[in-house]
Design a protein around this motif. Structure first.
Motif, PDB file in Angstrom:
ATOM      1  N   ALA A 155       0.904  -1.028   0.168  1.00  0.00           N
ATOM      2  CA  ALA A 155       0.120  -0.030   0.009  1.00  0.00           C
ATOM      3  C   ALA A 155       0.771   1.180  -0.001  1.00  0.00           C
ATOM      4  N   THR A 156       1.899   1.274   0.806  1.00  0.00           N
ATOM      5  CA  THR A 156       2.900   2.394   0.869  1.00  0.00           C
ATOM      6  C   THR A 156       3.576   2.583  -0.585  1.00  0.00           C
ATOM      7  N   ALA A 157       3.901   1.538  -1.183  1.00  0.00           N
ATOM      8  CA  ALA A 157       4.435   1.653  -2.540  1.00  0.00           C
ATOM      9  C   ALA A 157       3.635   2.249  -3.595  1.00  0.00           C
TER      10      ALA A 157
ATOM     11  N   LEU B  68       1.490   6.625  -6.778  1.00  0.00           N
ATOM     12  CA  LEU B  68       0.410   7.457  -7.050  1.00  0.00           C
ATOM     13  C   LEU B  68       0.883   8.894  -6.945  1.00  0.00           C
ATOM     14  N   GLY B  69       1.564   9.141  -5.971  1.00  0.00           N
ATOM     15  CA  GLY B  69       2.178  10.625  -5.469  1.00  0.00           C
ATOM     16  C   GLY B  69       2.784  11.026  -6.586  1.00  0.00           C
TER      17      GLY B  69
ATOM     18  N   SER C  80       1.410  12.586   2.877  1.00  0.00           N
ATOM     19  CA  SER C  80       1.450  11.059   3.506  1.00  0.00           C
ATOM     20  C   SER C  80       0.340  10.659   4.467  1.00  0.00           C
ATOM     21  N   GLY C  81      -0.575  11.486   4.849  1.00  0.00           N
ATOM     22  CA  GLY C  81      -1.701  11.155   5.538  1.00  0.00           C
ATOM     23  C   GLY C  81      -2.933  10.752   4.821  1.00  0.00           C
TER      24      GLY C  81
END
Length: 113
Positions: A91-93, A98-99, A108-109
């Motif tokens: 999910a972080t990746a 996407l960012g 990040s939130g």
């Protein structure tokens, strides 16, 4: 590990549950996205018992019917913890990628659903 398996193990992480309790917990945990049918549930429970990720906690008779409660084993907890960490990394990746695509519009939130 399939999503339904992950959610079944997650449901049993807090307390022993009987089949219908697992169905309700999975629906709640998934915000209604996953609705287990009895055939799917009991097949998965049998498989998870066979894999020793869960075990029968107790049985009781309610209204003339046997109600079997299942609980997460230590091996099940280890497998669930490992899968949760793997999903967290993925999910972080995804959020990072996407960012980049959105020109850094996500902070990040931000949660991607």
């Amino acid at each position: 590990m399939h999503e339904s398996t992950f959610l079944i193990l997650t449901a049993l992480a807090g307390q022993p549950l009987h089949g219908y309790g697992v169905v309700q917990a999975v629906e709640e945990l998934s915000a209604g996205d996953v609705k287990l049918r009895p055939g799917t549930l009991y097949g998965a429970l049998d498989r998870l018992v066979e894999q020793r990720l869960i075990e029968v906690d107790r049985e009781e008779v309610v209204d003339g019917r046997l109600r079997r409660y299942y609980r997460l084993t230590e091996a099940g907890a280890v497998a669930l913890r490992a899968r949760a960490e793997r999903l967290r990394r993925h999910a972080t990746a995804a959020e990072t990628q996407l960012g980049k695509r959105l020109g850094g519009a996500l902070d990040s939130g931000t949660v991607i659903a």
